[in-house]
Design a protein around this motif. Structure first.
Motif, mmCIF file in Angstrom:
data_model
loop_
_atom_site.group_PDB
_atom_site.id
_atom_site.type_symbol
_atom_site.label_atom_id
_atom_site.label_comp_id
_atom_site.label_asym_id
_atom_site.label_seq_id
_atom_site.Cartn_x
_atom_site.Cartn_y
_atom_site.Cartn_z
ATOM 1 N N ALA A 178 47.584 15.295 73.131
ATOM 2 C CA ALA A 178 48.919 15.892 73.187
ATOM 3 C C ALA A 178 48.933 17.210 73.956
ATOM 4 N N LEU A 181 48.530 16.535 77.665
ATOM 5 C CA LEU A 181 49.705 15.895 78.261
ATOM 6 C C LEU A 181 50.889 16.855 78.352
ATOM 7 N N ALA A 182 50.897 17.904 77.527
ATOM 8 C CA ALA A 182 51.984 18.882 77.602
ATOM 9 C C ALA A 182 52.021 19.559 78.968
ATOM 10 N N HIS A 183 50.870 19.575 79.643
ATOM 11 C CA HIS A 183 50.799 20.184 80.975
ATOM 12 C C HIS A 183 51.680 19.430 81.971
ATOM 13 N N GLU A 185 54.592 17.712 81.180
ATOM 14 C CA GLU A 185 55.959 17.488 80.726
ATOM 15 C C GLU A 185 56.935 17.859 81.834
ATOM 16 N N GLY A 186 57.987 17.066 81.952
ATOM 17 C CA GLY A 186 58.979 17.315 82.984
ATOM 18 C C GLY A 186 58.713 16.588 84.276
ATOM 19 N N ASP A 294 59.254 19.217 88.283
ATOM 20 C CA ASP A 294 60.097 20.097 87.470
ATOM 21 C C ASP A 294 60.230 21.477 88.108
ATOM 22 N N ARG A 333 51.389 25.351 84.112
ATOM 23 C CA ARG A 333 51.828 24.606 85.295
ATOM 24 C C ARG A 333 52.064 25.554 86.464
#
Length: 353
Positions: A178, A181-183, A185-186, A294, A333
């Motif tokens: 998790a 994978l948050a890296h 997002e978008g 993003d 990011r």
């Protein structure tokens, strides 16, 4: 009056050429020419793999006469790279019988070309595969640890080549992915997760159907294991991770195309050797921001000519991250983007750049 008048009427002048020396042609007796045969009878074949100067190609793909043929490169193509995925023009004995050898005399136009360099300053490109329309990036949740910045580089290379990226995280039974994978997002990025007890072959296979997908990833992440599960007769060698260095062992030594057959249709899986670095020396810097979709949207609000670097005045991306509008993963990011941009900015300032 002419000197010819001094000759006897019955005498003919003699011209002896016995002492003339003609320089021999060491290569051939025929005169040189730059004209090459048109090879109008050439057959189109898919290049499946390359091994020590010999090419394995597939002739009459998806037709009743489909067959695998071994071929050599024609002399006029000695400076033309021929890689897995190429559509080659083949002449000669293309029967595929044992002991036969066809000849590749041309390459059809490519729809895409995935490349990498040794590092970001190296202008010498290494061609990985041609004509792929998807890239499946394989990372492990642990053993070895996932590297977000390496994945960022894969995404940049894919978008620069016009290839759609996908992501699969393996070994999720060892760690929760998790945070990693948050890296991402978008991003417009389809993500699959896979563990020892649950490998989503049906979902991944549905994404492969009708496409030519190149698999890339760090050594030891389980890429070859995934390929063998999707293509049972692939028999790609698998290895392990060194417990001391944490590095995976290179098990796939060459790039090869394998046919995927699934319920949703057929496709092509292109397995590549594992890499620990992925240079972007060949990439157009203007395409780097596009990989961060993003951030790219927010960049539309930046002043004209904004570098998006830490010292850029009024950068909309920097302000959005500072205000927390990109969530907890925003700073990481932005850091990845700025690291890549700084590398290319330094390269542009080098003499001769």
């Amino acid at each position: 009056m002419s000197w010819l008048d001094d000759l006897d009427d019955e005498e003919e002048p003699e011209f002896d050429e016995a002492d003339v020396r003609v320089r021999p042609n060491p290569k051939a007796n025929r005169p040189r020419t730059k004209r090459r045969p048109a090879h109008s009878d050439a057959e189109i074949a898919r290049v499946l793999g390359v091994d020590r100067g010999r090419y394995t190609v597939l002739v009459d793909e998806d037709l009743p006469g489909e067959r695998t043929v071994h071929a050599a490169r024609a002399r006029e193509l000695r400076k033309t790279p021929i890689v897995t995925g190429d559509r080659a023009r083949v002449v000669g004995d293309a029967s595929g019988d044992q002991g036969t050898l066809a000849r590749i005399v041309g390459i059809e136009d490519r729809i895409s070309l995935l490349r990498r360099s040794a590092d970001d300053t190296d202008q010498v490109e290494r061609v990985i595969v041609a004509n792929a329309d998807q890239m499946l990036v394989v990372v492990a949740a642990a053993d070895p640890e996932p590297r977000a910045r390496l994945v960022d580089r894969y995404l940049v290379a894919a978008l620069d080549a016009g290839i759609r990226p996908l992501l699969v995280v393996t070994k999720t039974d060892l760690a929760d992915p998790a945070e990693f994978l948050a890296h991402f997002e978008g991003l417009d990025l389809e993500v699959f997760t896979s563990g020892r007890e649950e490998m989503p072959l049906q979902r991944i296979g549905a994404a492969l159907a009708g496409h030519s997908t190149v698999f890339v990833g760090h050594s030891g992440v389980g890429k070859s294991t995934l390929v063998n599960a999707l293509v049972p007769d692939a028999r790609r060698a698998t290895g392990h991770v060194n417990v001391v260095t944490g590095r995976g062992r290179h098990t796939s030594s060459s790039t090869v195309s394998l046919r995927y057959r699934g319920e949703g249709g057929n496709g092509w899986v292109i397995d590549t050797p594992g890499v620990r670095s992925f240079g972007l020396g060949h990439v157009d810097p203007a395409n780097i921001l596009r990989a961060f979709t993003d951030l790219d949207q927010i960049a539309q609000e930046c002043p004209r000519g904004c570098t998006h670097l830490p010292d850029a005045p009024d950068c909309a991306i920097v302000e959005a991250v500072a205000e927390g509008r990109l969530g907890p993963g925003g700073p990481a990011r932005l850091d990845s983007l700025q690291r890549l941009l700084e590398t290319f900015a330094k390269k542009a300032q080098e003499p001769g750049a």
